[in-house]
Write an enzyme that holds these catalytic residues in place. Structure first.
Site, mmCIF file in Angstrom:
data_model
loop_
_atom_site.group_PDB
_atom_site.id
_atom_site.type_symbol
_atom_site.label_atom_id
_atom_site.label_comp_id
_atom_site.label_asym_id
_atom_site.label_seq_id
_atom_site.Cartn_x
_atom_site.Cartn_y
_atom_site.Cartn_z
ATOM 1 N N GLY A 257 -0.589 0.995 8.729
ATOM 2 C CA GLY A 257 -0.992 2.409 8.700
ATOM 3 C C GLY A 257 -0.390 3.136 7.506
ATOM 4 O O GLY A 257 -1.063 3.928 6.834
ATOM 5 N N ASP A 258 0.868 2.851 7.222
ATOM 6 C CA ASP A 258 1.546 3.495 6.082
ATOM 7 C C ASP A 258 0.908 3.023 4.766
ATOM 8 O O ASP A 258 0.730 3.809 3.835
ATOM 9 C CB ASP A 258 3.039 3.137 6.085
#
Ligand code: ADP
Ligand code: FBP
Length: 301
Positions: free
Chosen positions: A250-251
């Site tokens: 996600g990052d």
């Protein structure tokens, strides 16, 4: 310049095993320690794409020193505030037939240290980007991201928020440039389970009506849906590949989106494509994707 803020950095202790049984002694077959926390990961992937950024946040104790050492060893530019007491957390990530995580609580952050961070953030200039990402320790008021956005209002700073629950909900009225909930976190905001693109779009539109400019909803192995500030829905699937470790996917997606947005001068389709490329490339590798990993996935999309 891009600044990332990680209130609660971590050492990610990643263990691999064939099967994991709760309530039993499980033995790792492979183990790694990485610097972690959402802002730190965003900065590291930006760095892999040759985009400079500075990591801000709080570190404490021997774990904090190791987080900083590893972040720097991997090319990170850090300006962390060092807490006098406690230890930065260790987050356990078990990669077996399924992925399981135990994220620690993190140290107490005294008021004067919080003020020191706000003073750092006050030095940002028009055109800068601020990424606020991840959870906060329980003693910090859960309107802290809101307080930061309020201070930055009208200063021409682009703000990205990757957070959950009230931490996210409270900032939306300050019109963040980008928010990136996953479909589960998006559903939580509205107390609903989201299954279809139509259901996801309805919720994303509500967040946009409340102020968010671009709403990027990540869907794990199903790719992502972007409700752009132009009002259009952009949808892409993840490429095929073997999941190795999705921690940081996600990052990586946030970093890829920012990189794609900059490189294409604001083309949202391109930003989404780079976001998925970086997210999936990280998921297909043991740790955060390198530039070559990302290029390979991008070429296959
Ligand atoms: N199993 C997977 N296969 C392919 N890509 C994945 C997988 N898991 C994550 N990704 C990629 O990473 C992005 C972010 O993953 P997601 O799990 O939704 O985020 P978060 O870690 O924030 O919950 C996805 O949109 C996708 O591009
Ligand atoms: O601040 P939180 O929400 O506890 O999350 C921290 C954890 O999330 C990570 O940043 C990974 O996040 P994503 O998998 O969502 O990209 C880990 O490095 C870290 O252990």
């Amino acid at each position: 310049m891009i600044y990332t803020v990680t209130f609660n950095p971590s050492l990610d202790y990643v263990v691999h095993m064939k099967t994991f049984t709760a309530g039993d002694i499980n033995r790792a077959e492979q183990e790694m320690i990485y610097p972690g926390g959402k802002g730190i990961n965003v900065s590291l992937v930006l760095g892999n794409l040759h985009i400079p950024s500075k990591m801000l946040g709080f570190i404490a104790g021997f774990t904090g020193r190791e987080i900083e050492r590893l972040a720097k060893a991997n090319g990170g530019d850090t300006d962390f505030i060092v807490l006098d007491e406690g230890c930065s957390r260790i987050n356990l990530k078990v990669s077996a037939d399924d992925e399981t995580a135990v994220n620690g609580m993190g140290p107490h952050i005294p008021e004067e240290k919080l003020q020191a961070l706000l003073t750092q953030i006050d030095t940002l200039k028009a055109g800068d980007t601020l990424v606020l990402a991840g959870s906060i320790s329980s003693d910090i008021p859960d309107d802290i991201y809101e307080q930061i956005l309020k201070r930055l209002q009208g200063r021409g700073i682009r703000v990205v928020v990757d957070a959950t629950g009230d931490l996210l909900k409270n900032v939306i009225k300050y019109k963040p440039f980008l928010i990136k909930p996953n479909n589960f976190e998006l559903g939580e905001l509205f107390s609903v389970d989201l299954h279809t693109d139509e259901e996801i779009t309805v919720c994303a539109k509500q967040l946009q009506a409340m102020g968010a400019r671009n709403v990027l909803v990540s869907l794990g192995g199903d790719g992502a849906l972007l409700l752009g500030e132009d009002g259009q829905v952009y949808r892409r699937q993840s490429p095929n590949g073997t999941l190795v470790n999705s921690v940081g996917a996600g990052d990586s997606m946030v970093a890829g989106f920012l990189a794609g947005f900059e490189a294409s001068k604001g083309d949202l389709n391109e930003a989404l494509k780079m976001g998925i490329s970086a997210g999936s490339a990280s998921a297909f590798h043991e740790w955060l994707a390198t530039e070559d990993d990302i290029k390979e996935v991008y070429a296959a999309l």
